[in-house]
Design a protein around this motif. Structure first.
Motif: not given
Length: 314
Positions: A169-193
């Protein structure tokens, strides 16, 4: 100025919290997930605060589904400014005891579908002069934990994919790529696993809220950055994994059994890996512990660690 934001994985956990956060900012929303009824509920929640919302029931692992979602966003709002990808599933079990089809579907959902989203979003952004892609990673994209091999492999792969895309993306002005990396989060994904361990998984403390991660996502849309870590112990865990790998490997299995698995028994099942479970979809999973539970858990840690060390020394 309002933006058009696509949120994949919008019916539960971080995705649902992010949809609400963007709605309160006045952004236009395109919401996607597998459960049509729950998706309609999230649309109503966002419309209640005045947001314009299009909901598109979507299985991001299906051929052509992500491209069709982008087409729907363009048809309704004329384009996409921000794409937030939060869709994920999880499976607990020893690697050799987890059914092959379950492991592969976790990787297909958590990594390959993220790649499909990135491909469609980046092509759209390049053709239209810019945009921001925000992927949801995990601290498990930097460290490992036992009994979650499919999820860990996917998040490590997603971390590498994000870095490669950021370099391109460094070769493409205006295009951004981000990653948000959480630790433990209070979501239902654990029960849904999916589960093949006999005990329901849980997020080990300290546990943050989906709303906090959602605020980090919205902040990335406002001020794009390469990676944002959400969680007080993320840095500590990454340090231990990298600098003290022997000690980390000795401790991680007993700590996972103590803090990462509940005492609630469960029969082997596929969870929501292949089909959604609307009854289990919500912003929070109810994992934020009461004070007494935290004290008991913290009090047990020295004895657990001491026992492991003594066994290793013998």
């Amino acid at each position: 100025m309002s933006r058009t934001v696509v949120v994949t994985g919008a019916t539960s956990g971080i995705g649902r919290a992010a949809a609400r956060e963007f709605a309160e900012r006045g952004d236009r929303l395109v919401l996607a997930a597998r459960s049509p009824d729950t998706l309609a509920d999230v649309r109503a929640e966002c419309e209640k605060v005045g947001a314009e919302v299009l909901d598109v029931p979507t299985d991001v692992t299906a051929d052509g589904a992500v491209a069709a979602l982008a087409d729907a966003a363009v048809e309704r709002f004329g384009g996409v400014d921000v794409w937030v990808h939060t869709a994920a599933v999880m499976a607990y079990g020893r690697f050799d005891e987890t059914p092959e089809r379950v492991f592969e579907q976790v990787v297909r959902t958590d990594l390959l579908a993220a790649a499909a989203v990135a491909r469609v979003a980046l092509r759209h952004f390049r053709a239209n002069g810019g945009g921001t892609l925000i992927l949801t990673g995990s601290v498990l994209g930097h460290i490992t934990a036992p009994f979650m091999s499919g999820y860990v492999a996917s998040k490590w792969g997603l971390q590498g994919l994000a870095r490669a895309l950021q370099q391109e993306a460094r070769e493409t002005p205006g295009v951004n790529v981000c990653i948000v990396s959480p630790g433990s989060v209070d979501t239902p994904v654990y029960q849904q696993a999916a589960n093949y361990l006999g005990r329901i998984g849980r997020p080990p403390p300290p546990i943050t809220t989906p709303e906090r991660v959602a605020r980090a996502i919205v902040d990335c849309a406002d001020r794009p950055r390469r990676e944002v870590s959400v969680g007080r112990l993320n840095v500590v865990m990454r340090f231990g994994f990298t600098v003290l790998p022997g000690a980390y490997d000795v401790l991680v299995v007993p700590l996972m059994r103590l803090a990462g698995l509940s005492n609630r028994p469960v029969e082997p099942h596929e969870g929501a890996v292949f089909t959604p479970n609307p009854a289990g979809e919500s912003v929070r999973g109810g994992w934020r512990p009461d004070l007494a539970q935290v004290v008991r858990g913290v009090g047990a840690l020295p004895a657990t660690i001491g026992g492991v060390v003594r066994r290793r020394l013998r």
